[in-house]
Write an enzyme that holds these catalytic residues in place. Structure first.
Site, PDB file in Angstrom:
ATOM      1  N   GLY A   1       0.825  -1.203   0.000  1.00 38.36           N
ATOM      2  CA  GLY A   1       0.000   0.000   0.000  1.00 38.36           C
ATOM      3  C   GLY A   1       0.856   1.249   0.000  1.00 38.36           C
ATOM      4  O   GLY A   1       0.926   1.972   0.997  1.00 38.36           O
ATOM      5  N   TYR A   2       1.518   1.503  -1.124  1.00 32.99           N
ATOM      6  CA  TYR A   2       2.419   2.655  -1.204  1.00 32.99           C
ATOM      7  C   TYR A   2       1.791   3.801  -2.016  1.00 32.99           C
ATOM      8  O   TYR A   2       1.496   4.864  -1.490  1.00 32.99           O
ATOM      9  CB  TYR A   2       3.738   2.269  -1.873  1.00 32.99           C
ATOM     10  CG  TYR A   2       4.638   1.303  -1.116  1.00 32.99           C
ATOM     11  CD1 TYR A   2       4.358   0.868   0.180  1.00 32.99           C
ATOM     12  CD2 TYR A   2       5.798   0.810  -1.730  1.00 32.99           C
ATOM     13  CE1 TYR A   2       5.200  -0.015   0.846  1.00 32.99           C
ATOM     14  CE2 TYR A   2       6.650  -0.064  -1.068  1.00 32.99           C
ATOM     15  CZ  TYR A   2       6.351  -0.482   0.211  1.00 32.99           C
ATOM     16  OH  TYR A   2       7.189  -1.346   0.851  1.00 32.99           O
TER      17      TYR A   2
ATOM     18  N   GLU B   1      12.568  -4.787  -2.046  1.00 35.19           N
ATOM     19  CA  GLU B   1      11.699  -4.930  -3.204  1.00 35.19           C
ATOM     20  C   GLU B   1      12.512  -5.054  -4.484  1.00 35.19           C
ATOM     21  O   GLU B   1      12.228  -5.886  -5.342  1.00 35.19           O
ATOM     22  CB  GLU B   1      10.755  -3.722  -3.283  1.00 35.19           C
ATOM     23  CG  GLU B   1       9.782  -3.788  -4.455  1.00 35.19           C
ATOM     24  CD  GLU B   1       8.743  -2.672  -4.417  1.00 35.19           C
ATOM     25  OE1 GLU B   1       8.771  -1.865  -3.459  1.00 35.19           O
ATOM     26  OE2 GLU B   1       7.920  -2.595  -5.330  1.00 35.19           O
TER      27      GLU B   1
ATOM     28  N   GLU C   1      14.350   6.414 -14.188  1.00 33.41           N
ATOM     29  CA  GLU C   1      14.853   7.759 -13.909  1.00 33.41           C
ATOM     30  C   GLU C   1      15.130   7.927 -12.413  1.00 33.41           C
ATOM     31  O   GLU C   1      16.165   8.488 -12.019  1.00 33.41           O
ATOM     32  CB  GLU C   1      13.844   8.816 -14.382  1.00 33.41           C
ATOM     33  CG  GLU C   1      13.698   8.938 -15.901  1.00 33.41           C
ATOM     34  CD  GLU C   1      12.942   7.778 -16.540  1.00 33.41           C
ATOM     35  OE1 GLU C   1      12.162   7.110 -15.831  1.00 33.41           O
ATOM     36  OE2 GLU C   1      13.156   7.526 -17.744  1.00 33.41           O
TER      37      GLU C   1
END
Lengths: 372, 400, 372, 400
Positions: free
Chosen positions: B137-138, B254, B385
């Site tokens: 939940g970011y 992650e 980026e």
């Protein structure tokens, strides 16, 4: 020298863009995804009423007698609108083949119906295991009575399920090449759609002992080869124009998006990496535009155009994917959602980039043209 | 320097390999799967597959491998990071059904690192048994690359917090049980200083999930709305207002756990076998110099990524923080995922565009699928980026 | 698994870097540019005193018995320092060839002198019109009495004017390949230097009926082929390490420069495009480092390394030029001036990128190794 | 649309072409020259060449071509920009000695645009006759990409200005007569608003030039020091404190006039002829698929640049301001200059490294020279990064 549209082309371009932005929403592409057998016939009718199918058909055959530059103006607008309709196969490919042909009765019969929008054509040129080359064609046209019996399998046949006619190739028993038109409802034709990225409803078309009259043959032998070369030339240039329309739309969408979206307390369009992505897209669009216009103009003028088309298609084909991907990257996660139209352009631009020869195919042609 | 597995590592590798060859359903790796390192996974296409996957995972859990990665009593990892990397590599090479990698690769190690004893004892066993799976939940509509801008709020209310707000791009939220969610616990603090992590049960009243369809036509993302969602304070993980700090570590995990490095090798081998077996215009694709060249470039870049992958595992085992190194890995692996798809498309020519629902599709349509899926690779979990920013600023010390 | 230097290698690396940063200023490269016949013999002597030439030579032959990983530690530092000296041709190539050989008398004679720094070797392996392949060798070694008479022309012979010996190849009259050592002062040798980008004083060496004793032959036939393959393997990996040193230095210089220079009222290192150039360099350096270490380590362990070396060299060779050019771009105009050392690295990195096989050469080897 | 020369343009083209074939010294194009679109030119290697070049230029001047580009009486250009472009293309294709392009391509049109009647009458004739040649006095140690930071000062003193400061990267300053120099005339104004252009005679007391050696070992750059240099107010061009505004136009001219588009075609043809005539390992280079592919890519990009080149000429003739378009041209042409050199180096393999002072050097060492020279292309006259900024900000309207 004048690299720009003339007045008449500007008017045609503006009106085509306006018409398509109103009449051709992206939902039509999504409808094709969900059901690839049909397309929007209403829109087709309106386009026909505008005279678009006959733009580059001689007045003698019911067209308005324009040249390929005029047709290209429409193709660019269609690329920009992602038009899902068999315009290219009908008004570009079939019209080119028929006009090139000497089979007068068939021309007189079919060209006016293309011009008035009452006929849909598809083309069936590639066979399993082959790519763009016209060598190795295995489909056979056997002499039978006054006509021929045609058997063979063709791939990548767009809008096959909606077509009235197929333009296709076969070998005669003496190994000569023929180009012929075949009615889509002929007995012995089996059509299997397969999914492709561009939702064009491409199909595998299997022909088993299709009976066709002699008048179906548009060209034989050297003439058939020449016709196919002309089709490739015109189609490749036409696909460059379609790509140009697509990538111009991708650039416009991207600039609008990054000029509006904020992250890190800043408009993301003020980040140098985003600006440079956009600048690179703009350079690709401009480069594609002018190298393509040169090719189109030469075809329209009837000048030799092999080199110019090969350069344009090799350039545009690689620009198509580069710009498409940059459009996604500048949009970020939203571009991975169906709701944004970006992926529709990538699908279309990619399909155009491989149609009638991909980057490598045309680079080898360039190599030959520059004397290697 | 010793650039091969140690005896112990090799035995572990071989044990997994044999297990996978034995226990995976027949022809499992040939089922339609997703492209290496994508963020588009949307569960299994057929119910039968899903059942097979669950049965297989039971065996993995039985084997103790999931549980064994952490030693709850000793509050530490039981296997080395190198062993976990070996496990991930083999599992992804065989395209084995995995425990949700967000759960085992991010939430579990984060709990181990910043959870309380009670939290570890509560969550780690049910993670190990497969009962608790998580989504991240970011992201929020205005907090994508810029996670410091998270606005979903958590306000104290007795022993609870009340959550309100919206999460988006929530991959797999509909397929999992809980959220590992970052929210704002201090509205007054400066942007990065008022955030905290919570574990939020999907079934809590006030949570609504709307599906978002991706460009492949699949339901992988969700919009998740939180409307007065009441969560116990026990579910706050890693300290109040320490969320952004913990997020940095969670992002490192992650970037490493989502690589699926073995998937690159497997996909490459399939393409290689295809070009050897296929002719266009009467000539085997594998004999075309341009195709040999492209395949060799891809193979080399996969090997480079393997090295960068082992490196991060080594660093973790040395107790170092692979913040920059995981960003390098994420950048190179995702750019490779894109380039491998594009190059495979170039190799296949017109045949590349055929999608998986056709018998004519080369390699079961994986390449055309990858052409689209890989778009998510260089965007999800931090764009290329942002990775380059991290490498330049944190790695090379250039000014923000 | 352990990707890093061991303690001993760390010490060697630190001391080599320290020594070279003091003893090997870039002025030595510029001296080579201005006069390519000689190099700094004093520095050579000091390196010999440190035991560098014998690092990977067996103790029986006067070396310190280290392996190729140890030698690679030195080569990386030399790349970083742009060392202009015939170390590679002597301590890598000639030492490898001699240790591979069974010609005991020559080994006993020459290896200790390599180890103690008293002999300079060059290598003469490429002939006009050929590139890296060992087919088509035209130089001829005719049996004459107890020895041979050798004739032929070789290109790209580094430090030829300073060398005591050449390692070279020829065909016997029965068409078998031989590898031999030839004294540089033999009658009939003509040396013409030609300018190359790296100031290495590469030469054309013409041999006309050079008389050499039988003991000059290090290997014949299959053994010669195997020796040349081993030389290529070791040299290619060694050049990867040299490139790694070069591009690490380019990255370091660039980061230092952009962190200090201001334009538009900002440190230029805060511009995203500059940061991304630097990040891209860092990624290339790391990638080159580990793919190279794997190749080096496998050679050092005597494990099969064809695939790993091919991958490393194809990667490093293309990274060499990419990073070199990015270093220039991040520096702007100052990088185009001789006074900045940047171009020296580009020169060196490019020379290393083509030495013993360029990117395409090794990509084809990779293709074979992966089963194509 | 009419993508060929008009009848008039074609005749002009053919006239130049015939002139060049007739008047250029035998084998002139085969003399060692510089790489297309570099900024490293440093005059002729041999005195004989320099004399031949001067004799040839006499004929160009006699022909009236230089003078004819502007009609001084009418204070306008006499030839169209398209004609000038055709002239530049042919001259660069034949590698003909040119009038200093800074002088004819930047200073003359700037005078025409912003000079007073007196200034035009004074300078244009001696430019046309070759008596006055110029260098660009733009860059300073702390004003490279950022020319708004120019510090060299000009302070009024009666009818004169007194100049103090330093210019750097001054290409060819030692080979020319005057500087087209931008200096600060208002110390108080905001950075971009206090600049003005002057014509400064190199021989003015107080000017000192130090050579700067470039990476090819040539003297092309200079450091120029100005110490109380007294210049008449008559030499202020284009209005006091209007310098930055005028600079934008001057930079547009620069990006167009330095392209030397014909040089790309010529260089390409030489490489093509070389790969046709040369075998490596017993096989003609021109038969290698990778080489055919690379050559075709380069040829295509050259053609793209031709189109972008003609476009800027067209725009100028329509009275439009090709600010963005000249930046696109500069960007693509200079990136091509670099890529063409790198690709040619790849094609030549080990032979590419041989420099021009050896008989073994392919194509007289031009490729190895180009490999270094082309480094200047993407830096000089605005880096590729600055060009992309311009395209994004001025072309696409993205925020600064």
């Amino acid at each position: 020298m004048n690299l720009d549209f003339n007045e008449q082309q500007k008017i045609l371009s503006d009106s085509a863009q306006e018409f398509l932005s109103k009449e051709c929403p992206k939902e039509l592409m999504r409808q094709r995804r969900d059901s690839s057998t049909e397309f929007n016939r209403e829109l087709w009718k309106k386009m026909a009423d505008l005279g678009w199918m006959g733009v580059a058909i001689d007045e003698d055959y019911g067209g308005s007698g324009g040249n390929f530059s005029d047709l290209a103006v429409l193709l660019e607008a269609m690329g920009e609108a992602c038009l899902p309709a068999p315009f290219f196969s009908t008004a570009v490919i079939a019209a080119t083949a028929l006009q090139f042909s000497n089979t007068e009765s068939t021309k007189t019969d079919l060209l006016p119906k293309i011009a008035d929008g009452s006929l849909i054509f598809s083309y069936a040129l590639i066979e399993p295991g082959n790519s763009y080359s016209i060598d190795n064609i295995k489909a056979l046209a056997k002499k039978e009575g006054q006509g021929f019996s045609v058997s063979g399998t063709k791939l990548f046949v767009e809008y096959a399920q909606a077509a009235d006619y197929f333009l296709t190739t076969a070998k005669l028993e003496n190994n000569e090449l023929v180009v012929l038109v075949i009615k889509a409802d002929s007995a012995g034709i089996k059509i299997d759609p397969f999914g492709t990225l561009d939702f064009a409803g491409q199909c595998e078309v299997r022909m088993q002992n299709i009976k066709v009259p002699e008048s179906s043959v548009l060209a034989i032998g050297d003439e058939a080869v020449a016709m196919l070369q002309q089709i490739e030339l015109v189609s490749a240039a036409g696909k460059c124009v379609e790509i140009l329309g697509c990538i111009q739309a991708v650039l416009d969408m991207s600039v609008t998006y990054v000029a509006g979206r904020e992250q890190f307390g800043q408009i993301i369009g003020s980040f140098q990496s985003v600006q440079h992505h956009c600048a690179n897209m703009a350079v690709e669009v401009d480069s594609t535009r002018y190298i393509t216009r040169q090719a189109v103009w030469r075809i329209a003028q009837g000048l030799p155009a092999n080199k110019e088309v090969a350069m344009a298609k090799s350039y545009a084909s690689s620009a198509a994917v580069r710009v498409g991907k940059l459009g996604h990257q500048t949009h970020g996660a939203i571009s991975f959602c169906d709701e944004l139209d970006m992926h529709l352009y990538l699908r279309r631009a990619h399909a155009a980039s491989i149609a009638f020869g991909d980057t490598e195919y045309y680079l080898e042609k360039v190599a030959v043209e520059i004397g290697l | 320097m010793d650039i091969k597995f140690s005896k112990e590592e090799q035995e572990f590798h071989d044990e997994i390999d044999e297990f996978l060859q034995r226990e995976l359903p027949e022809g499992w790796a040939d089922k339609p799967v997703t492209w290496p390192h994508d963020y588009a996974s949307s569960g299994y296409q057929e119910q039968g597959d899903s059942d097979l996957a669950e049965a297989f995972l039971e065996k993995v859990i039985e084997k103790g491998w999931v549980k064994a990665f952490w030693d709850i009593g000793a509050e530490r990892q039981a296997y080395s990071n190198m062993q976990q990397a070996i496990f991930d590599e083999r599992m992804s090479y065989y395209r084995a059904p995995t425990m949700n990698s967000v759960t085992t690769g991010i939430v579990a190690p984060m709990l181990l690192r910043v959870g309380t004893k009670e939290q570890k004892e509560k969550w780690l066993p049910i993670i190990a048994s497969g009962e608790a799976t998580f989504w991240l939940g970011y992201s929020e509509p205005n907090a994508g690359s810029d996670l410091g801008s998270v606005r979903t709020s958590a306000v104290e209310d007795g022993d609870d917090y009340i959550l309100n707000g919206q999460k988006c791009w929530s991959s797999g939220a509909h397929l999992t049980d809980y959220s590992w969610m970052i929210v704002r616990t201090d509205q007054e603090a400066r942007k990065h200083q008022g955030l905290s992590f919570f574990i939020v049960d999907n079934k809590t009243p006030g949570i609504k999930m709307d599906p978002v369809i991706n460009i492949l036509g699949d339901h992988s993302f969700n919009n998740v709305f939180l409307d007065d969602v009441r969560i116990s304070k026990d579910n706050l993980i890693g300290g109040k207002n320490r969320g952004f700090y913990n997020l940095m570590t969670a992002l490192d995990y992650e970037r490493i756990c989502l690589v699926g490095i073995g998937g690159f090798k497997r996909m490459f081998e399939e393409i290689r076998d295809y070009v050897k077996a296929t002719s266009h215009d009467g000539r085997p694709l594998s004999e075309k110099p341009s195709i040999r060249n492209k395949m060799a470039r891809i193979a080399t870049r996969i090997e480079v990524n393997y090295m960068l992958f082992w490196r991060t595992a080594e660093m973790l085992d040395r107790g170092e923080d692979p913040n920059v190194e995981s960003s390098i890995l994420k950048l190179t692996a995702t750019e490779l995922a894109r380039d491998m798809a594009e190059i495979a498309m170039e190799i296949l020519g017109p045949y590349g565009q055929i999608t998986g629902n056709s018998e004519r599709a080369p390699i079961r349509g994986l390449v055309s699928r990858g052409f689209l899926e890989s778009i998510s690779a260089t965007i999800g979990a931090g764009t290329s980026e942002v990775m380059r920013n991290i490498i330049a600023q944190r790695g090379l010390g250039l000014p923000r």
